[in-house]
Write a protein that holds these residues in place. Structure first.
Motif, mmCIF file in Angstrom:
data_model
loop_
_atom_site.group_PDB
_atom_site.id
_atom_site.type_symbol
_atom_site.label_atom_id
_atom_site.label_comp_id
_atom_site.label_asym_id
_atom_site.label_seq_id
_atom_site.Cartn_x
_atom_site.Cartn_y
_atom_site.Cartn_z
ATOM 1 N N ARG A 199 45.451 44.603 35.336
ATOM 2 C CA ARG A 199 44.802 43.292 35.257
ATOM 3 C C ARG A 199 45.761 42.196 35.753
ATOM 4 N N GLU A 241 36.087 32.620 44.638
ATOM 5 C CA GLU A 241 35.263 33.635 43.976
ATOM 6 C C GLU A 241 36.077 34.509 43.032
ATOM 7 N N PRO A 261 37.309 34.312 39.956
ATOM 8 C CA PRO A 261 36.900 34.559 38.557
ATOM 9 C C PRO A 261 35.772 35.583 38.461
ATOM 10 N N TYR A 262 34.829 35.514 39.407
ATOM 11 C CA TYR A 262 33.698 36.446 39.343
ATOM 12 C C TYR A 262 34.147 37.852 39.732
ATOM 13 N N VAL A 263 34.998 37.934 40.738
ATOM 14 C CA VAL A 263 35.475 39.257 41.170
ATOM 15 C C VAL A 263 36.289 39.906 40.048
ATOM 16 N N LEU A 264 37.165 39.120 39.410
ATOM 17 C CA LEU A 264 37.990 39.683 38.336
ATOM 18 C C LEU A 264 37.089 40.134 37.181
ATOM 19 N N GLY A 265 36.084 39.331 36.906
ATOM 20 C CA GLY A 265 35.116 39.711 35.856
ATOM 21 C C GLY A 265 34.415 41.005 36.225
ATOM 22 N N ASP A 266 33.999 41.108 37.496
ATOM 23 C CA ASP A 266 33.335 42.325 37.972
ATOM 24 C C ASP A 266 34.243 43.542 37.838
ATOM 25 N N LEU A 267 35.542 43.343 38.181
ATOM 26 C CA LEU A 267 36.489 44.467 38.118
ATOM 27 C C LEU A 267 36.581 44.991 36.688
ATOM 28 N N ASP A 268 36.714 44.064 35.735
ATOM 29 C CA ASP A 268 36.819 44.467 34.326
ATOM 30 C C ASP A 268 35.533 45.169 33.875
ATOM 31 N N GLU A 269 34.391 44.571 34.246
ATOM 32 C CA GLU A 269 33.117 45.139 33.807
ATOM 33 C C GLU A 269 32.912 46.520 34.414
ATOM 34 N N SER A 304 39.263 44.196 47.507
ATOM 35 C CA SER A 304 38.735 42.842 47.266
ATOM 36 C C SER A 304 39.750 41.787 47.694
ATOM 37 N N LEU A 330 39.048 38.929 50.443
ATOM 38 C CA LEU A 330 39.055 37.494 50.105
ATOM 39 C C LEU A 330 40.221 36.753 50.752
#
Lengths: 110, 887
Positions: B13, B24, B26-34, B60, B64
């Protein structure tokens, strides 16, 4: 009517398929399940950013969830312009491919 | 208790948070965790889920991180040009840094382009020069007349071979204004293989080379227009080349000056068979490669002949090897050293760009409001980056323009310093379209480093972030370790090179005429030479004894004729004249405890001191008996100067003391020489009259050829030049007078002085660039700090903070960098001094090292503090009430 690259077509079909649940993880899984291709989250967002810039999709930010360590999801929806572009691209491919599939299969397997 | 959802390993992480950047993220990091949680939920092991997580992270980050497409518009250009006017200080510093950095960055590639220029002839890339190299001594062997004959007979790799021998001759002596012109005795075959048709008439033919054939000459276009007024009926006209009349048979086209910078060509009449192997005149051999033959193949054939000759002629050719190489158009780009130099040059350019980048970054921090508003109005990141890139590009193009002008000026000066005769005619150091395009490319690269990188840094946190920070009064930009390193390094370089420049410059600026016992303005100096084999046309050998007699007669007659001229007070002949570079030698003083001394040395005619109006201050000058002794038992008498008495004899009575020259290679010690007299300071060390200890040896007339000549005239010596040429030509039409000039001009043209002058200029330029850049860096740092901590300063002031504490708080980082830089600079100076040993160089004046270093340090610190002053004053002027209103 704009040109759509192959990856952009995949994304638009996926967002269309997922409806209100189209966000990074679900789009990625959807593409992987349907095509067997592994794609990165970053590539999906880069393509979505491009499509949004052309008015083909719109986005909204969801609520933070625990499984994402407090980070929100970003949901996407296909806009009418995107739907028209996708239909046109698809129809173009179909028009070109019409009747050629057997020949293509034969050639590819020879 | 609800179970905490499982998360990817912390290290992954952490890595993802550092790699995945952009709006983008925050969304990518959220996606990675999910996605990791889902993978584990689907039954994947943590290891496999982590592997998928890592793969997705890297892909990613790559997607990016692709640079945004930069949007550049005319509006950006207008904004960039307006910024130049609104911020003249930034413009000035940035343009200065880039106008120094861009030329430095392109020097290697420019020189590579210059030196890769082919001969401007038909298939010039197939014309080779063949040189014989002495492998044991690692030097070229030019006496290859016999070799040329053999090569011409045997080599099959070449269509044709030709030879040329340099000849300098007076042209136009009949008009009383003969001046030496560089030319060549050249074979007809060489004309043929060069494939250049004459502008008028014909080239030289083989029939011209036959002994007894009419004397003919082909002249250059330049000589035709300058000396013969471009006369259309020049063919058939007879002109004096040296003492022999030659018929002009051809005029070569403009720009043809082969082999070097030659202006006339006479037939090559040297007969190889009259010379032994390894003797004869110096000859340059050239050839045109046969169809389909490569240089390597030609060298294989040459090598076979060299090996055979080494066996057949072991005495002269035992260690010789012949090699063919391109006359022009060396493939510099293939050399690894070129790429090392080019990389270093680009590194220096990147450093200059880094500096400009710091300035632009600091300015960007002060423009957070503008950027936030533009972002809110819909400008995306690419648009903002594009604007900052365009602003930097405007600065870089201006810098490149100034840099090219500076480069062209320096190239002109270098060409002038080298002398036109030292540059092959096909080379041009000046700025070409190619150079300008390279500069433009480097300007774009510079704008990328100096504009885009800070812009990416300033806009890396997205729209929301920039708006939030703008409202909080901070930019979110940080001055990283690289900026600190750059500033410290520049302060260090400024201190070091101020000290080095400070040591060299006083010696260069010292008036060279100070302390000279003669009145320099009253003398005309020149070189007198009688070329060997000059009588008769082309390379015709003469009896050596007859030639020496001729030189002695000519020198004696010239001395007599000049002395008889009204207005001439004396004529001095010697190997060196007062005020010019004298060679150094080591002498041993008999009975001295110190052993050996390094002193200057000159060989002079016995009337040398009398002609210069110098009565010995001690003992006597030279007389005829000294020369008789010289011709009999060898030299016995020497005259030394006053510095010699002080330095080497420690003030002892000099007359009767004995010294001898000490040369490391000598097997036997040289004979002792007796000091017979002492003269004053005649300028044996033109750079530093305080360190000019030297001695004079007597020579007889004719022993030196060429010989340096000083005519004592009184007023306006330059007006005597035509007379000097006329008299010399009337004494011997083959005698050449070269480089006539006054003593002050002679001193200014001295190689040693020119060398030190350019060293001083280089040290000063480096110091100036480093001082300006370090000052600009410190200014940017403090300015940035004030801008970022505006509210804090306001609150501190409101709470009654003293001026001193505010200044310390704001300027601390700059002061620390300044101090570390100066200390590093002093250490660097110490290390460099061990290498350069400037203080020991006889050309350099003695200067107190402590004072010098103190002045250099204070100058750097002073400039740094002055640079910090404007932003510090701005900080002190912040009104608490205004700041508090903004909160």
């Amino acid at each position: 009517m704009g040109y759509l690259g192959e990856f952009e077509q995949l994304i638009l079909f996926s967002v269309l398929d997922l409806g209100d649940d189209a966000y990074g993880v679900s789009i990625r899984e959807n593409i992987e399940e349907r095509t067997g291709r592994e794609v990165s989250s970053g590539a999906i967002y880069t393509a979505l950013g491009r499509l949004q810039g052309r008015g083909f999709v719109s986005s909204r930010v969801g609520e933070p969830t625990e499984g994402r360590v407090g980070r929100p999801r970003k949901f996407y929806r296909v806009e009418p312009a995107g739907a028209r572009a996708l239909r046109s691209t698809y129809e173009t491919v179909q028009a070109m491919a019409g009747g050629l599939l057997p020949k293509l299969i034969e050639l590819a397997e020879s | 208790m609800p179970r905490r959802p499982s998360r990817p390993p912390g290290i992954l992480r952490w890595l993802a948070a550092r790699l995945v950047r952009g709006a983008e993220a925050p969304y990518v990091l959220g996606d990675l965790d999910e996605a990791w949680g889902r993978d584990v939920g689907r039954g994947l092991t943590r290891f496999r889920a982590s592997r998928r997580y890592l793969r997705n992270t890297l892909a990613s980050a790559w997607s990016l991180a692709r640079p945004p497409r930069i949007g550049v518009s005319l509006l950006d250009l207008k904004l960039g040009l307006r910024m130049l006017r609104r911020q003249p200080a930034l413009t000035g510093v940035a343009v200065f840094a880039l106008s120094a950095g861009i030329p430095v960055g392109m020097i290697p590639i420019h020189l590579a382009q210059v030196f890769s220029a082919e001969l401007p002839f038909d298939e010039g890339d197939r014309i080779l020069r063949i040189q014989t190299v002495d492998l044991e001594r690692s030097r070229a062997m030019e006496r290859q007349l016999r070799d040329y004959r053999l090569w011409r007979e045997e080599l099959e790799s070449f269509v044709e071979l030709g030879a040329a021998s340099a000849e300098t001759r007076n042209i136009g002596a009949e008009e009383g204004r003969a001046s030496p012109v560089r030319g060549s005795a050249m074979t007809a075959s060489l004309f043929e293989l060069l494939r250049v048709a004459p502008h008028l008439g014909r080239p030289l033919h083989e029939a011209d080379e036959v002994p007894g054939a009419p004397d003919v000459v082909v002249i250059s276009h330049d000589l035709w227009t300058s000396r013969l007024a471009g006369a259309p009926d020049v063919i058939g006209r007879r002109i004096l080349v040296g003492s022999v009349r030659h018929e002009v048979v051809g005029v070569m086209p403009e720009g043809f000056l082969f082999p070097h910078r030659d202006h006339f060509w006479i037939p090559f009449r040297a007969d190889p068979l009259r010379h032994d192997w390894g003797s004869g005149p110096w000859v340059g051999v050239y050839g045109r490669l046969a169809e389909g033959v490569t240089i390597a193949q030609a060298n294989v054939e040459l090598n076979a002949i060299s090996l055979r000759l080494a066996t057949e002629q072991p005495v002269t050719h035992g260690s010789l090897s012949a090699r063919a190489s391109l006359v022009a158009g060396s493939d510099v780009l293939a050399s690894p050293m070129f790429w090392v130099l080019q990389s270093l040059a680009l590194l220096l350019l990147v450093i200059a760009c880094g500096n400009v980048g710091i300035l632009i970054l600091a300015r960007t921090a002060t423009r957070r409001g503008e950027i936030a508003v533009r972002t809110a109005l819909g400008a995306n990141r690419a648009r903002i980056v594009g604007q900052l890139f365009t602003e930097a590009l405007v600065l870089a193009v201006l810098g490149a323009g100034f840099g090219l002008m500076t480069g062209d000026f320096v190239a002109t000066r270098i060409e002038a310093a080298l002398g036109p005769q030292d540059m092959p005619f096909w080379l041009d150091l000046g700025v070409t379209w190619h150079t300008a395009l390279t500069a433009l490319g480097l300007a774009t690269l510079s704008a990328g480093v100096a504009g885009v990188l800070p812009a990416l840094k300033a806009t890396s946190r997205g729209v929301q972030g920039s708006l939030q920070r703008a409202s909080a009064g901070v930019s979110g930009i940080r001055f990283g370790g690289l900026a600190t390193l750059l500033i410290v390094a520049e302060v260090a370089l400024a201190t070091t090179f101020l000290a080095i420049g400070g040591q060299i410059i006083p010696s260069v600026l010292q008036d060279p005429e100070d302390g000279m016992a003669i009145a320099p303005d009253e003398y005309l100096t020149a070189t007198l030479q009688l070329p060997f084999g000059a009588s008769g046309s082309a390379v015709v050998e003469e009896d050596t004894t007859a030639y020496r007699t001729r030189v002695r007669t000519a020198q004696g007659e010239l001395l007599r004729r000049l002395s008889d001229e009204s207005g001439v007070r004396g004529v001095a002949l010697g190997s060196r004249l007062p005020g010019e570079d004298h060679t150094s030698t080591v002498v041993e003083v008999e009975g001295a405890d110190e052993g050996s001394f390094e002193v200057r040395i000159a060989s002079v005619h016995i009337d040398f001191f009398r002609a210069l109006g110098q009565a010995p201050v001690w003992g006597r000058g030279f007389n005829r008996a000294d020369v008789v002794a010289l011709q009999g038992d060898g030299r016995t008498a020497v005259v030394v100067n006053e510095s010699f008495v002080e330095d080497a004899l420690r003030g002892r009575d000099p007359v009767g003391q004995r010294v001898r020259l000490w040369v490391p290679e000598d097997e036997e010690p040289r004979p002792w020489l007796e000091i017979v007299g002492v003269v004053g300071h005649l300028g044996m060390n033109e750079m530093n009259p305080d360190r000019d200890a030297g001695l004079y040896l007597p020579v007889a007339l004719g022993e030196l050829n060429p010989v340096r000549l000083a005519v004592h005239l009184g007023t306006d010596p330059v007006s005597f030049i035509p007379e000097l040429r006329r008299i010399t030509a009337s004494v011997d039409a083959d005698a050449i007078i070269e480089d006539p000039m006054t003593v002050p001009d002679l001193v200014r043209a001295s190689d040693v002085r020119v060398g030190w002058f350019w060293s001083g200029v280089l040290a000063t330029v480096i110091a100036a660039v480093a001082v300006v850049l370090s000052a600009a860096g410190l200014f940017a740092l403090v300015s940035f700090t004030v801008s970022e901590r505006r509210r804090e300063i306001g609150i501190r002031t409101a709470l009654g903070a003293q001026v001193q504490s505010i200044v310390t708080a704001i300027g601390r980082r700059a002061f620390v960098q300044l101090t570390i830089g100066v200390i590093a600079g002093l250490l660097l100076r110490g290390v460099l001094d061990l290498e350069l040993s400037l203080a020991d160089d006889p050309a350099i004046h003695e200067i107190g090292q402590v004072t010098l270093l103190a002045v250099a340090s204070l100058a750097t610190i002073g400039t740094g503090l002055i640079a910090c002053l404007p932003p510090l004053l701005r900080a002190l002027r912040i009104r608490p009430i205004e700041v508090l209103k903004e909160v």
